[in-house]
Scaffold this motif. Structure first.
Motif, mmCIF file in Angstrom:
data_model
loop_
_atom_site.group_PDB
_atom_site.id
_atom_site.type_symbol
_atom_site.label_atom_id
_atom_site.label_comp_id
_atom_site.label_asym_id
_atom_site.label_seq_id
_atom_site.Cartn_x
_atom_site.Cartn_y
_atom_site.Cartn_z
ATOM 1 N N THR A 90 51.917 41.252 35.455
ATOM 2 C CA THR A 90 51.037 40.493 34.937
ATOM 3 C C THR A 90 50.744 39.643 36.257
ATOM 4 O O THR A 90 49.591 39.329 36.735
ATOM 5 C CB THR A 90 51.393 39.536 33.879
ATOM 6 O OG1 THR A 90 51.529 40.681 32.751
ATOM 7 C CG2 THR A 90 50.050 38.475 33.455
ATOM 8 N N GLN A 94 47.197 38.925 38.336
ATOM 9 C CA GLN A 94 46.683 37.543 38.242
ATOM 10 C C GLN A 94 46.186 37.076 39.773
ATOM 11 O O GLN A 94 45.155 36.632 39.985
ATOM 12 C CB GLN A 94 47.475 36.594 37.529
ATOM 13 C CG GLN A 94 47.532 36.908 36.158
ATOM 14 C CD GLN A 94 48.619 35.850 35.286
ATOM 15 O OE1 GLN A 94 49.367 35.247 35.934
ATOM 16 N NE2 GLN A 94 48.211 35.569 34.097
ATOM 17 N N ALA A 97 43.501 39.021 41.199
ATOM 18 C CA ALA A 97 42.091 38.563 40.585
ATOM 19 C C ALA A 97 41.615 37.277 41.247
ATOM 20 O O ALA A 97 40.503 37.149 41.715
ATOM 21 C CB ALA A 97 42.241 38.389 39.128
ATOM 22 N N LEU A 104 38.024 31.733 40.299
ATOM 23 C CA LEU A 104 38.832 31.448 39.251
ATOM 24 C C LEU A 104 39.837 30.551 39.496
ATOM 25 O O LEU A 104 40.653 30.212 38.680
ATOM 26 C CB LEU A 104 39.404 32.996 39.058
ATOM 27 C CG LEU A 104 38.855 33.934 38.430
ATOM 28 C CD1 LEU A 104 39.275 35.375 38.483
ATOM 29 C CD2 LEU A 104 38.126 33.819 37.017
ATOM 30 N N ASP A 107 39.765 27.771 37.184
ATOM 31 C CA ASP A 107 39.815 27.901 35.783
ATOM 32 C C ASP A 107 41.299 27.468 35.358
ATOM 33 O O ASP A 107 42.070 27.390 36.256
ATOM 34 C CB ASP A 107 39.892 29.617 35.673
ATOM 35 C CG ASP A 107 39.330 29.763 34.334
ATOM 36 O OD1 ASP A 107 39.961 29.654 33.065
ATOM 37 O OD2 ASP A 107 38.001 30.302 33.993
ATOM 38 N N MET A 109 43.135 29.285 33.188
ATOM 39 C CA MET A 109 43.674 30.234 32.235
ATOM 40 C C MET A 109 44.920 30.680 33.174
ATOM 41 O O MET A 109 45.698 31.511 32.529
ATOM 42 C CB MET A 109 42.695 31.297 32.047
ATOM 43 C CG MET A 109 42.236 31.983 33.181
ATOM 44 S SD MET A 109 41.110 33.341 32.632
ATOM 45 C CE MET A 109 42.293 34.422 31.606
ATOM 46 N N PHE A 110 45.054 30.447 34.503
ATOM 47 C CA PHE A 110 46.107 31.127 35.289
ATOM 48 C C PHE A 110 47.061 30.116 35.664
ATOM 49 O O PHE A 110 46.908 28.943 35.822
ATOM 50 C CB PHE A 110 45.411 31.513 36.703
ATOM 51 C CG PHE A 110 44.522 32.645 36.446
ATOM 52 C CD1 PHE A 110 45.134 33.851 36.275
ATOM 53 C CD2 PHE A 110 43.203 32.591 36.457
ATOM 54 C CE1 PHE A 110 44.064 35.083 36.489
ATOM 55 C CE2 PHE A 110 42.199 33.366 36.330
ATOM 56 C CZ PHE A 110 42.797 34.718 36.323
ATOM 57 N N LEU B 96 35.524 43.187 40.792
ATOM 58 C CA LEU B 96 36.842 43.314 41.383
ATOM 59 C C LEU B 96 37.995 42.498 40.671
ATOM 60 O O LEU B 96 39.095 43.111 40.307
ATOM 61 C CB LEU B 96 36.935 43.337 42.862
ATOM 62 C CG LEU B 96 36.243 44.037 44.011
ATOM 63 C CD1 LEU B 96 36.203 43.507 45.345
ATOM 64 C CD2 LEU B 96 36.909 45.473 43.702
ATOM 65 N N ALA B 97 37.501 41.354 40.546
ATOM 66 C CA ALA B 97 38.326 40.560 39.634
ATOM 67 C C ALA B 97 38.576 40.948 38.330
ATOM 68 O O ALA B 97 39.969 41.131 37.971
ATOM 69 C CB ALA B 97 37.976 39.010 39.687
ATOM 70 N N LEU B 98 37.709 41.581 37.678
ATOM 71 C CA LEU B 98 37.776 42.164 36.279
ATOM 72 C C LEU B 98 38.780 43.313 36.363
ATOM 73 O O LEU B 98 39.433 43.706 35.369
ATOM 74 C CB LEU B 98 36.423 42.492 35.815
ATOM 75 C CG LEU B 98 35.621 41.018 35.349
ATOM 76 C CD1 LEU B 98 34.453 41.454 35.259
ATOM 77 C CD2 LEU B 98 36.170 40.528 34.015
ATOM 78 N N SER B 100 40.983 43.975 38.649
ATOM 79 C CA SER B 100 42.360 43.740 39.003
ATOM 80 C C SER B 100 43.361 43.313 37.677
ATOM 81 O O SER B 100 44.301 43.402 37.683
ATOM 82 C CB SER B 100 42.500 42.738 40.018
ATOM 83 O OG SER B 100 41.725 43.073 41.094
ATOM 84 N N TYR B 101 42.328 42.530 37.044
ATOM 85 C CA TYR B 101 43.243 41.647 35.880
ATOM 86 C C TYR B 101 42.184 41.941 34.721
ATOM 87 O O TYR B 101 41.570 40.966 34.289
ATOM 88 C CB TYR B 101 43.528 40.318 36.284
ATOM 89 C CG TYR B 101 44.319 39.598 35.213
ATOM 90 C CD1 TYR B 101 45.767 40.132 34.872
ATOM 91 C CD2 TYR B 101 43.847 38.147 34.634
ATOM 92 C CE1 TYR B 101 46.309 39.350 33.693
ATOM 93 C CE2 TYR B 101 44.707 37.590 33.655
ATOM 94 C CZ TYR B 101 45.966 38.191 33.363
ATOM 95 O OH TYR B 101 46.727 37.584 32.574
ATOM 96 N N LEU B 104 40.617 39.620 31.838
ATOM 97 C CA LEU B 104 39.522 38.662 32.193
ATOM 98 C C LEU B 104 38.258 39.210 31.351
ATOM 99 O O LEU B 104 37.212 38.412 31.238
ATOM 100 C CB LEU B 104 39.098 38.357 33.689
ATOM 101 C CG LEU B 104 40.165 37.689 34.434
ATOM 102 C CD1 LEU B 104 39.827 37.914 35.846
ATOM 103 C CD2 LEU B 104 40.142 36.397 34.058
ATOM 104 N N ASP B 107 37.132 37.051 28.632
ATOM 105 C CA ASP B 107 36.915 36.006 28.993
ATOM 106 C C ASP B 107 35.080 35.718 28.860
ATOM 107 O O ASP B 107 34.583 36.789 29.123
ATOM 108 C CB ASP B 107 36.970 35.337 30.453
ATOM 109 C CG ASP B 107 37.413 34.179 30.407
ATOM 110 O OD1 ASP B 107 36.337 33.269 30.580
ATOM 111 O OD2 ASP B 107 38.398 33.519 30.625
ATOM 112 N N MET B 109 33.252 33.921 30.721
ATOM 113 C CA MET B 109 32.761 33.335 32.357
ATOM 114 C C MET B 109 31.966 34.392 32.912
ATOM 115 O O MET B 109 31.210 34.016 33.937
ATOM 116 C CB MET B 109 33.833 32.610 32.944
ATOM 117 C CG MET B 109 34.799 33.388 33.564
ATOM 118 S SD MET B 109 36.082 32.831 34.375
ATOM 119 C CE MET B 109 34.901 32.174 35.856
#
Lengths: 506, 506
Positions: A90, A94, A97, A104, A107, A109-110, B96-98, B100-101, B104, B107, B109
């Protein structure tokens, strides 16, 4: 589309299932099988060879509704943990991302440690973006973190970040080093000693570079250990026809799963020093040690413990990767190598050489950073990280044991303990009649066996002939990565198939 | 740490600012500058050469408080948009963020089209993870998207995804193709025709592979166009001593910034067909066209428009990348190549060759997918995407114009229009006295000039000699990427420096 006229030759191999629209079969072509680089033709890579290509075809046939004696292909051909369902760590994801989309960072959430890690990596990137080229040797702060990791791992033996080069997986580093080392023609051509069985990247790279592959055999009777006498035999033999300069070791072993003893590593280092050999230590499975009494010893640590007459002279490079261990992040192509006792002039050449390809992919560099600098006690992500890491490694240890035990219940299969890495490489007895039939087909007997197993059971393994083995012995490599249920099913099917095959050809 | 004793030789080159702790200078070493691969020694790569290494040193000196006649180094040596402050495309980084993790995805956002794109990519990955190896040729659905992009770009000329290979940036594809093509010894050694000035990846790769570099000169007087007569001269010359098989073109041009006319591309294709040459078209700047009346024509489109006697026979490979155009995502090392009229047997060899390195980094593949399949009208991300894309390309067009205009106000500097790509490559007049002084120092005169400019102004350019140029002419390459304010400052400083330099040596 009627261009497939002139001089039609049916294609060789298994790949050309489909003729492409533009294909032209002309003796007038510039690039043909007869005019291409002959060294490339000699390259072989069994881990993604004909068996795997056939497996992909069979999967397609299954999807198209073709009836088979099985409903799914189980791939145990390649060390690809995530493809087998292993979940990513995880914290790593994280941070990736956050680095990919820094919005992010605003945010909630991290966890804070993931955010501060992402900030640290981004600050080290040009324009604070993963999209900028890094230094060709790799991002400075990542190389510093690698150096500190190596120092901790090796009980304080110093590591200079200038000796650390980030790579696109370990393969990239290995090929780069071989490129520097290989030269000469005829009897002065560079010889590179590799273990047999070997990981076929080595033979492939040597074929491509036109170097001489010098085989030394691991001792299957002694759990795939390295014998000094065998190294001596191999070297003496090679010196008759080439200039052996390099000795490659894979520890923990691929495809053989052994973990070398400290004594063995000492012996190898002394041998290299005496015989004037450059050492390449492939240590990508350094966290994958399962068997009781076994422990990972890095070549570097042992080298330094042998004292300055060794640590000041023996040339060593060690490779690591994000693809194996507990993280299994193959797709990111992250890795590093550390060079010890490298001539500064050669280092300048190495930096020049890697600069031509600009830099390793930056997300892979970021991931390597997290691997060598994982969450520490007291940090918010520590508990989850340790839980995930421990669970993955314990499960692998269980499956290593399970694989060895079940395979050894099959008459005609003998399997050494899977002490480490991700593979078992059992010895299989094949009936003479099967060997004869395979040879009539121009196939290696264990290729014949594995291909038949794939067609009948859907199980995809790699024949031992793809890794090299003593003449007259036969093996296959299977990963221990499928989920436990699937692994049990796979082992039961292997057992059943082997018995049926043996009956059929007896 | 007292190992630096025996046979000490001071290191050559600029890199070894710091002696590493473990360095041993021994004639007994296995790998030294004298025993290493001589082809690697011949490799040169100016874009990250001595000037850039000195620039990094100067930056360090500035940080340490060393007084200089400037306060910052401005790097205009490499096409690295994000490092120069260009912001990533929001949609690309969200996906890419989605990927990777994937947590999300839950989420709110992120826009729906980013989420559905991430889901589509993940579904195509083993275990739905970017961490699994992909097929060595690249993820299937990405190759399909590339094929559709090429079809749209080329007005419907068909593209078979089987002809598309994903790569680690364009460099990787170019080197891979050259590896297939290069063979032979002596007079039958493969010759590869490259433009002069060239992008030094080509010369570097040819040196490493031991191929023969065959130069053809671009016509500076005609805005760096390709002349048929020069191609003929170059080829005839080369045939006297090697086997020329390949013709490489960079369009839009690097380092020269020209955009080839349709007529010129036709001529080149007819020439290749007549002379039996394999075409390699480096088209990584295909979106970077600024000058009025200029347009990007892909070699493939023109090839097909010339009719079946060409489109069925001429062998062509085209390269693209995520690193340039409006996205500038260099760090991800994404790219693809499309092969046309490749012998199916060679294709099988190509697949085998790329499989040894397992796969290009998967995040780079995902990014390539977004580039070839960007948000469409009606999708939530479309407006922002188009706004970002247009802003970046308009700004580049402005800076291209600005660079040309200002450079042409300097007596002794003559600059062709920057029609496309990201560079200007002006001709500089150097006084005889400067040329003499440079030669006395063993330096190329424009290297001497650029090094002096760096020391006096902090501006980092690459000398023309790193790209090749007609004997007796001198140039430098500068990118148009710095932010407008900094670019203006840079151009003013170049102007001032050039005038001072000219006075000093007249």
């Amino acid at each position: 589309h009627s261009h497939q006229k002139r001089n039609y030759k049916p294609p060789r191999g298994l790949v050309q299932e489909k003729m492409t629209e533009n294909a032209v079969f002309s003796q007038n072509m510039v690039l043909t099988i007869d005019t291409m680089n002959p060294n490339v033709k000699k390259v072989e890579y069994a881990v993604r060879g004909p068996i795997v290509q056939r497996a992909v075809q069979i999967e397609k046939e299954l999807r198209e509704g073709v009836k088979k004696p099985f409903t799914e292909v189980i791939k145990a051909n390649i060390g690809d943990a995530h493809a087998m369902g292993q979940q990513p760590i995880t914290f790593f994801r994280q941070v990736l991302a956050l680095c990919s989309y820094p919005e992010l960072l605003k945010d909630n959430m991290f966890p804070e440690d993931a955010k501060s890690r992402a900030r640290r990596i981004l600050q080290a990137c040009g324009g604070s973006s993963l999209g900028a080229y890094s230094a060709s040797q790799g991002i400075d702060c990542v190389r510093q973190d690698v150096a500190r990791y190596i120092e901790r791992r090796d009980g304080g033996v110093p590591c200079d970040p200038d000796n650390v080069y980030l790579t696109s997986g370990a393969s990239d580093g290995i090929v780069t080093m071989l490129k520097l080392l290989v030269c000469g023609e005829g009897a002065s051509k560079t010889g590179v000693m590799i273990s047999i069985p070997q990981y076929p990247l080595y033979s492939a790279a040597l074929a491509e570079l036109g170097a001489v592959q010098v085989n030394y055999y691991l001792n299957e009777e002694k759990c795939w250990s390295m014998d000094l006498s065998e190294l001596e035999r191999s070297l003496a033999e090679a010196r008759k026809h080439c200039n052996p300069k390099v000795l490659c070791i894979i520890n923990p072993g691929n495809p053989t799963g052994q973990v070398q003893s400290r004594q063995c590593i000492e012996d190898v280092i002394r041998f290299a020093a005496k015989e004037h050999l450059f050492l390449m230590a492939d240590e990508v499975y350094q966290d994958n040690v399962y068997a009781e009494g076994c422990q990972f010893h890095s070549f570097k640590k042992v080298l330094f413990e042998l004292g300055p007459q060794y640590s000041n002279t023996v040339e060593l490079v060690s490779f690591h990767s994000t693809s194996k261990c507990y993280m299994g992040e193959c797709g990111f192509r992250g890795g590093y190598m550390e060079v010890i006792n490298m001539d500064p002039e050669v280092k300048a050449q190495l930096i020049k050489l890697v600069s031509v390809r600009l830099c390793p992919a930056v997300p892979g560099q970021a991931l390597m950073d997290m691997v060598v600098n994982s969450p520490q006690p007291g940090e918010p992500s520590y508990t989850t990280f340790m839980k995930e890491r421990t669970a993955i490694l314990s499960l692998l240890a269980e499956k290593a044991k399970l694989t060895e035990e079940i395979l050894n219940t099959v008459p005609g299969i003998t399997c050494n303990p899977v002490q480490g890495a991700m593979y078992s490489f059992p010895n299989i007895s094949l009936p003479q009649k099967a060997i004869k039939e395979a040879k009539a087909l121009g196939q290696a007997p264990d290729m014949f066996y594995c291909m038949k197993m794939l067609e009948e059971t859907g199980i995809c393994l790699v024949p031992g002939s793809g890794f090299g083995q003593k003449d007259g012995t036969y093996h296959f490599r299977m990963t221990i990565l499928p989920p436990t249920d699937k692994l049990k099913l796979l082992l039961a099917k292997v057992k059943e198939f082997h018995q049926k095959f043996t009956r059929q050809y007896s």
